[in-house]
Scaffold this active site. Structure first.
Site, PDB file in Angstrom:
ATOM      1  N   GLN A 126      28.830  39.285  49.602  1.00 28.05           N
ATOM      2  CA  GLN A 126      28.888  40.257  48.528  1.00 28.05           C
ATOM      3  C   GLN A 126      27.841  39.875  47.493  1.00 28.05           C
ATOM      4  OE1 GLN A 126      32.259  39.800  45.839  1.00 28.05           O
ATOM      5  NE2 GLN A 126      32.124  41.916  45.424  1.00 28.05           N
ATOM      6  N   GLY A 127      26.729  40.924  47.315  1.00 28.30           N
ATOM      7  CA  GLY A 127      25.618  40.684  46.570  1.00 28.30           C
ATOM      8  C   GLY A 127      25.827  41.644  45.229  1.00 28.30           C
ATOM      9  N   TYR A 128      26.858  41.368  44.527  1.00 24.27           N
ATOM     10  CA  TYR A 128      26.985  41.939  42.980  1.00 24.27           C
ATOM     11  C   TYR A 128      26.359  41.196  41.868  1.00 24.27           C
ATOM     12  CZ  TYR A 128      30.477  45.413  44.651  1.00 24.27           C
ATOM     13  OH  TYR A 128      31.313  46.562  45.185  1.00 24.27           O
ATOM     14  N   SER A 129      26.535  40.071  41.877  1.00 22.52           N
ATOM     15  CA  SER A 129      26.140  39.337  40.429  1.00 22.52           C
ATOM     16  C   SER A 129      24.946  39.116  40.341  1.00 22.52           C
ATOM     17  CB  SER A 129      27.201  38.304  40.391  1.00 22.52           C
ATOM     18  OG  SER A 129      28.668  38.227  40.419  1.00 22.52           O
ATOM     19  N   GLU A 142      39.370  43.748  46.094  1.00 19.57           N
ATOM     20  CA  GLU A 142      39.152  42.419  45.883  1.00 19.57           C
ATOM     21  C   GLU A 142      40.304  42.074  45.053  1.00 19.57           C
ATOM     22  OE1 GLU A 142      35.140  41.533  44.236  1.00 19.57           O
ATOM     23  OE2 GLU A 142      35.676  39.315  44.132  1.00 19.57           O
ATOM     24  N   SER A 187      36.407  38.462  35.627  1.00 15.75           N
ATOM     25  CA  SER A 187      37.218  37.342  35.108  1.00 15.75           C
ATOM     26  C   SER A 187      38.440  37.668  34.294  1.00 15.75           C
ATOM     27  CB  SER A 187      36.143  36.707  33.878  1.00 15.75           C
ATOM     28  OG  SER A 187      36.187  37.499  32.682  1.00 15.75           O
ATOM     29  N   ASN A 188      39.252  36.615  34.121  1.00 22.15           N
ATOM     30  CA  ASN A 188      40.542  37.267  33.606  1.00 22.15           C
ATOM     31  C   ASN A 188      40.645  37.677  32.337  1.00 22.15           C
ATOM     32  OD1 ASN A 188      41.558  36.059  35.808  1.00 22.15           O
ATOM     33  ND2 ASN A 188      42.892  34.658  34.830  1.00 22.15           N
ATOM     34  N   GLU A 189      39.316  37.810  31.366  1.00 21.43           N
ATOM     35  CA  GLU A 189      39.131  38.210  30.171  1.00 21.43           C
ATOM     36  C   GLU A 189      39.052  39.757  30.493  1.00 21.43           C
ATOM     37  OE1 GLU A 189      37.574  35.295  30.786  1.00 21.43           O
ATOM     38  OE2 GLU A 189      39.570  34.329  29.980  1.00 21.43           O
TER      39      GLU A 189
HETATM   40  C1  LIG Z   1      32.797  30.253  42.788  1.00 24.62           C
HETATM   41  C2  LIG Z   1      32.298  31.602  42.425  1.00 24.62           C
HETATM   42  C3  LIG Z   1      32.242  32.564  43.404  1.00 24.62           C
HETATM   43  C4  LIG Z   1      31.589  33.539  43.401  1.00 24.62           C
HETATM   44  N1  LIG Z   1      31.229  34.604  44.346  1.00 24.62           N
HETATM   45  C5  LIG Z   1      30.617  35.773  44.409  1.00 24.62           C
HETATM   46  C6  LIG Z   1      30.006  36.585  45.343  1.00 24.62           C
HETATM   47  O1  LIG Z   1      30.453  36.137  46.454  1.00 24.62           O
HETATM   48  N2  LIG Z   1      29.707  37.813  45.115  1.00 24.62           N
HETATM   49  C7  LIG Z   1      29.187  37.937  43.706  1.00 24.62           C
HETATM   50  O2  LIG Z   1      28.673  39.309  43.522  1.00 24.62           O
HETATM   51  N3  LIG Z   1      29.628  37.282  42.620  1.00 24.62           N
HETATM   52  C8  LIG Z   1      30.497  36.097  43.027  1.00 24.62           C
HETATM   53  N4  LIG Z   1      30.727  35.492  41.788  1.00 24.62           N
HETATM   54  C9  LIG Z   1      30.329  35.942  40.365  1.00 24.62           C
HETATM   55  C10 LIG Z   1      31.395  36.270  39.525  1.00 24.62           C
HETATM   56  O3  LIG Z   1      31.895  37.456  39.914  1.00 24.62           O
HETATM   57  C11 LIG Z   1      31.163  36.144  38.199  1.00 24.62           C
HETATM   58  O4  LIG Z   1      30.977  34.843  37.841  1.00 24.62           O
HETATM   59  C12 LIG Z   1      31.723  36.838  37.191  1.00 24.62           C
HETATM   60  O5  LIG Z   1      31.687  38.312  37.327  1.00 24.62           O
HETATM   61  C13 LIG Z   1      31.802  36.467  35.674  1.00 24.62           C
HETATM   62  O6  LIG Z   1      30.256  36.419  35.320  1.00 24.62           O
HETATM   63  P1  LIG Z   1      29.606  35.163  34.691  1.00 24.62           P
HETATM   64  O7  LIG Z   1      29.797  34.008  35.273  1.00 24.62           O
HETATM   65  O8  LIG Z   1      28.063  35.822  34.447  1.00 24.62           O
HETATM   66  O9  LIG Z   1      30.355  34.923  33.058  1.00 24.62           O
HETATM   67  P2  LIG Z   1      29.807  35.895  31.880  1.00 24.62           P
HETATM   68  O10 LIG Z   1      30.045  37.441  32.308  1.00 24.62           O
HETATM   69  O11 LIG Z   1      28.645  35.484  31.310  1.00 24.62           O
HETATM   70  O12 LIG Z   1      31.132  35.662  31.161  1.00 24.62           O
HETATM   71  C14 LIG Z   1      31.318  34.338  30.318  1.00 24.62           C
HETATM   72  C15 LIG Z   1      32.658  34.420  29.386  1.00 24.62           C
HETATM   73  O13 LIG Z   1      32.630  35.413  28.733  1.00 24.62           O
HETATM   74  C16 LIG Z   1      33.818  36.223  29.027  1.00 24.62           C
HETATM   75  N5  LIG Z   1      33.310  37.661  28.601  1.00 24.62           N
HETATM   76  C17 LIG Z   1      32.206  38.402  29.162  1.00 24.62           C
HETATM   77  N6  LIG Z   1      32.451  39.623  28.673  1.00 24.62           N
HETATM   78  C18 LIG Z   1      33.482  39.679  28.068  1.00 24.62           C
HETATM   79  C19 LIG Z   1      34.027  40.624  27.277  1.00 24.62           C
HETATM   80  N7  LIG Z   1      33.537  41.930  27.152  1.00 24.62           N
HETATM   81  N8  LIG Z   1      35.506  40.450  26.349  1.00 24.62           N
HETATM   82  C20 LIG Z   1      35.852  39.309  26.487  1.00 24.62           C
HETATM   83  N9  LIG Z   1      35.257  38.362  27.373  1.00 24.62           N
HETATM   84  C21 LIG Z   1      34.104  38.375  28.054  1.00 24.62           C
HETATM   85  C22 LIG Z   1      33.941  35.996  30.354  1.00 24.62           C
HETATM   86  O14 LIG Z   1      35.309  36.259  30.741  1.00 24.62           O
HETATM   87  C23 LIG Z   1      33.758  34.402  30.526  1.00 24.62           C
HETATM   88  O15 LIG Z   1      34.832  33.978  30.221  1.00 24.62           O
HETATM   89  C24 LIG Z   1      31.304  34.196  41.986  1.00 24.62           C
HETATM   90  C25 LIG Z   1      31.385  33.128  41.246  1.00 24.62           C
HETATM   91  C26 LIG Z   1      31.841  31.913  41.089  1.00 24.62           C
HETATM   92  C27 LIG Z   1      32.136  31.117  39.999  1.00 24.62           C
END
Ligand SMILES: Cc1cc2nc3c(=O)[nH]c(=O)nc-3n(C[C@H](O)[C@H](O)[C@H](O)COP(=O)(O)OP(=O)(O)OC[C@H]3O[C@@H](n4cnc5c(N)ncnc54)[C@H](O)[C@@H]3O)c2cc1C
Ligand SMILES: Cc1cc2nc3c(=O)[nH]c(=O)nc-3n(C[C@H](O)[C@H](O)[C@H](O)COP(=O)(O)OP(=O)(O)OC[C@H]3O[C@@H](n4cnc5c(N)ncnc54)[C@H](O)[C@@H]3O)c2cc1C
Lengths: 376, 399
Positions: free
Chosen positions: B126-129, B244, B382-384
């Site tokens: 999955q190439g989203y992030s 998902e 994320s849960n938030e």
């Molecule tokens: C082990 C692992 C596997 C993963 N696998 C995949 C994958 O296969 N493919 C893929 O595409 N992605 C994958 N991900 C990425 C995952 O979807 C992102 O980590 C996730 O979306 C959070 O983004 P971030 O890590 O950049 O955190 P950030 O977006 O930088 O968030 C940091 C903190 O801020 C909080 N936050 C951000 N915005 C808000 C808001 N508006 N209100 C309140 N709180 C907020 C977040 O909840 C978090 O606590 C994976 C991540 C991990 C850790």
């Protein structure tokens, strides 16, 4: 009351903090974690030169500190930097036991610990003892001038580097009696002693130690036969002060990293710290951290109190710090998002130090129960 | 209302148990039970076993070769697989991409890709992030510029789970930088063997190498690999995310995890008694078990409603938040149950080797799993972000 550190402690804190922030970088630490030894001999020597090991012993033991607040100040800084070097094992436990119980001859080893040339380990816990200090099944039997040890010791931290393992063994009584436990200075290369070493999740190394008819001269005994328990309990209390203070320092780092990250990480076109949902959680962490500091102060200040009062404060602090520690570690990771999950980022190691400290000398539940027993 | 399983459902469970007893390789079940890392071959082998039985795609319609099971059947399947310590089924192709292709893909794409997902010929990731686009997924920057009958892709994806095993990646890419963020995104299928793609491992805090960075430089992707309509990718991406999240509740994993905690607590001594009899520990275990019993029913209620055509909206967010918190609490209990034996570092390498792990049965991987599963509340939105969704819907009156 006075909550200021003495001038001497203040100076020690400053120099240790400066040294560690210059030298103990994330990159440096990751190198140490990957190394076979699991700690840096170079850093060890420099910590000894700085007098940090001496700060953990009283004057009559050849040091210039040794009180609860000395231990707390040093270990808070070690925790802040995520130091994995075995100060707890060589100095607080090993060195502390020898200076409390040892003969004049045995005391000479403490000098070597303070100058950094000797490592020690405390081989006490056993596979079935969990966190119970009086649970010792390893036996010691004396015949004439010789004592023979048989048994197993679990997760002996720093065993491989240690010149001597301070080993507990039962000379009489049932496995869970307080009376009957003795301590012995067992040279690492004693015939019949074998170990299986391994790395620990939060850094450093430990070993499973087997004692198969390890025969020592009676002069290897520390203190009187079967009388080791009160000193073991006292040193476990000191270790608990050290662990609580270390965790406090590590929590300071975790919250500082998190605060900085909330201010810099941009999502939705603004710093994530501008979301109130995260601000409140940061505020809660800071409230809990303030509480943790007070609990550590309580524990450090009561380390030399009578055992009952001492243990009440120790268990209160360990329980509170364990609860806050889990909260701080988990929230710091969560508020960082994925980046905190990566090994290379400083928080990963700090979070592991915080959580895994709970597994030495009693977890939150263990200390909750001890506290209940002492206050009921 | 009837909380009992019907006769048919009970028969289905019995059939599953028999199948698992016969077909799940015991060494694989042991590896899962002990928390040892599985290799690509293990996943592929289990995938093939399920495919042979026709049980690989519980959520797919029959016309595409799926089981089209009811919500209750799926629940039973999940429970029994977890109970037997079956490996997890890698979800990217089967339960993420496939529903998108089934709903939005062309006939040609469906005919080509869906059978290959079932057969295991393709391993999807999955190439989203991206580094700058996590929670704020719509701010993604990876560009795809049209050049004749190709898109030319440049940029970087990150956190790509098991990307090192994958031969295909489904990506969100920016095809129009001039419009509102969400309006300029497309959904693209990319062959990982195309020149210009580089996969770099990211080591996580437990030492595992399950995620990667994926770099694209001038990667040429045929236009027929576009799913649906250009610049409408956000719609498909959101559709995929609800799938998902529904799978993320992980009731089966929690049940298996709770059973493992109890097993461990029966074997560990605490103050001279089995840990399971310790009132503080027992209370914690009971509390999470009570939560899990309700979660199991919440899951069934939501999934049944979804099966009747009510779109899982805010409910899938609820499942995600509560389900992950429960799993994480169970991981914490396992860590505590292990006592001092939580301390040894059990790397994937150590666990994969023949060397006996340190400590009693069931303790070797607990701390690593505790740390690794911090990811559950971060990924998949994320849960938030889930709480934001719940609050927005419930406070704002949106639906
Ligand atoms: C082990 C692992 C596997 C993963 N696998 C995949 C994958 O296969 N493919 C893929 O595409 N992605 C994958 N991900 C990425 C995952 O979807 C992102 O980590 C996730 O979306 C959070 O983004 P971030 O890590 O950049 O955190 P950030 O977006 O930088 O968030 C940091 C903190 O801020 C909080 N936050 C951000 N915005 C808000 C808001 N508006 N209100 C309140 N709180 C907020 C977040 O909840 C978090 O606590 C994976 C991540 C991990 C850790
Ligand atoms: C028993 C009692 C005795 C009191 N005695 C006195 C008194 O002697 N003299 C006096 O002057 N007043 C008194 N107060 C009033 C008291 O100070 C107010 O109740 C208080 O300031 C909160 O105001 P509110 O009740 O209008 O709640 P609101 O201000 O309406 O708040 C409702 C909720 O929204 C939250 N909230 C509001 N703004 C924000 C924000 N920006 N961010 C996040 N959350 C927010 C609040 O925390 C609260 O949870 C008393 C109140 C009580 C209950």
């Amino acid at each position: 009351m006075n909550f200021e550190l003495t001038l001497e402690r203040q100076m020690m804190q400053d120099s240790l903090r400066r040294f560690l922030s210059d030298r103990y970088t994330t990159q440096m630490r990751n190198g140490i974690l990957d190394s076979d030894a699991g700690f840096s001999a170079d850093i060890w020597a420099q910590l000894a030169d700085l007098g940090i090991l001496g700060a953990l012993f009283a004057e009559e033991q050849g040091g210039y500190g040794g009180a609860g607040f000395d231990i707390a100040v040093v270990f808070e800084e070690l925790g802040r930097a995520g130091v994995v070097e075995p100060l707890l094992d060589s100095a607080i436990l090993g060195g502390g036991l020898i200076s409390a119980l040892g003969s004049a001859d045995q005391q000479k080893l403490v000098e070597q610990v303070i100058e950094g040339s000797l490592h020690l380990a405390f081989a006490h816990g056993e596979p079935a003892s969990r966190y119970d200090l009086q649970h010792v099944e390893t036996t010691a039997s004396q015949q004439g001038d010789a004592v023979t040890l048989n048994g197993c010791k679990a997760v002996v931290v720093n065993a491989e580097a240690a010149g001597y393992l301070i080993t507990s063994a039962r000379e009489f009584g049932a496995p869970r009696d307080e009376a009957g436990i003795s301590l012995f200075l067992v040279p690492k290369d004693a015939p019949g002693l074998s170990m299986r070493g391994y790395p620990l999740l939060a850094g450093g190394r430990a070993a499973e130690v087997a004692l198969d008819k390890v025969t020592l001269p009676v002069t290897a005994r520390l203190g009187g036969a079967g009388a080791g328990y009160p000193v073991i309990a006292e040193r476990a209390a000191a270790a608990s002060v050290a662990l609580a203070a270390e965790t406090l320092g590590a929590m300071e780092t975790a919250t500082a990293l998190t605060r900085d990250y909330l201010q810099t990480r941009q999502q939705f076109g603004r710093p994530i710290g501008s979301f109130q949902a995260l601000q409140h959680r940061m505020a809660d962490l800071l409230i809990e951290l303030t509480q943790a500091r007070s609990a550590v102060i309580n524990a450090a200040g009561h380390l030399s109190a009578a055992p009952r009062l001492r243990d009440l404060h120790i268990s209160a602090a360990r329980n509170l710090v364990a609860r806050v520690g889990r909260l701080v570690a988990e929230e710091s990771i969560q508020l960082h998002g994925g980046i905190a999950m990566t090994q290379d980022y400083a928080l990963a190691h700090i979070a592991k130090r915080i959580v895994m400290a709970e597994h030495r000398f009693g977890d939150a539940d263990y200390h909750l129960e001890t506290f209940i027993d002492l206050t009921a | 209302m009837d909380l009992n399983y019907s006769v048919e459902e009970q028969a289905f469970r019995a059939e599953l148990r028999l199948f698992l007893a016969e077909k799940l390789p015991p060494e694989m079940a042991d590896a899962v039970r002990e928390g040892r890392g599985l290799g690509k071959e293990d996943y592929e082998r289990w995938h093939a076993i399920l495919n042979q039985r026709g049980w690989l795609a519980p959520n797919w319609p029959r016309e595409f070769g799926g089981c089209e099971w009811s919500a209750v059947q799926r629940h039973i399947f999940e429970e029994e697989c977890a109970r037997a310590h079956a490996p997890r089924i890698v979800p990217f192709g089967l339960s993420m991409l496939a529903p998108v292709l089934q709903k939005f893909g062309s006939k040609a794409q469906q005919d080509h890709y869906l059978p290959r997902i079932l057969s295991g010929q393709d391993w999807w990731c999955q190439g989203y992030s991206e580094p700058g686009a996590g929670s704020d997924l719509a701010s993604l920057k990876t560009k795809a510029l049209r050049d004749g009958d190709h898109y030319v892709v440049n940029g970087q994806k990150t956190w790509t789970t098991l990307g090192q095993h994958a031969n295909w990646i489904f990506c969100l890419v920016r095809t129009d930088p001039t419009v509102k963020q969400q309006a300029g995104i497309s959904f693209l299928l990319i062959d990982m063997d195309t020149p210009g793609i580089e996969v770099r491992p990211i080591i996580l805090l437990d030492g595992s190498a399950e995620v990667n960075e994926v770099w694209f430089s001038d990667v040429r992707v045929p236009v027929e690999n576009l799913v649906g309509v250009e610049n409408k990718g956000w719609t498909y991406a959101k559709y995929l995310l609800t799938h998902e999240r529904t799978n993320i509740a992980g009731v089966g994993f929690s049940q298996a995890g709770l059973a493992a905690v109890k097993r461990l607590a029966r074997s560990q001594q605490h103050r001279g008694r089995p840990l399971i009899e310790n009132p503080h520990f027992a209370a914690r275990v009971a509390r999470v078990e009570i939560d899990l019993m309700a979660m199991s029913t919440t899951n069934l209620r939501i999934v049944s409603a979804a099966a009747k055509g009510q779109a899982p909206g805010v409910e899938s967010s609820m499942l995600k938040v509560k389900g992950t918190l429960i799993r994480q609490e169970i991981n914490d209990l396992a860590r505590r149950a292990a006592g001092v034996y939580a301390m040894p570092f059990a790397s994937e390498a150590v666990l994969g080797s023949n060397e006996a792990p340190i400590g009693p049965d069931g303790t070797a991987a607990v701390a690593a799993q505790y740390f690794n599963n911090r990811k559950l509340s971060i990924f998949g939105g994320s849960n938030e972000i889930q709480r934001n969704i719940i609050a927005k819907v419930k406070l704002g009156g949106e639906r």
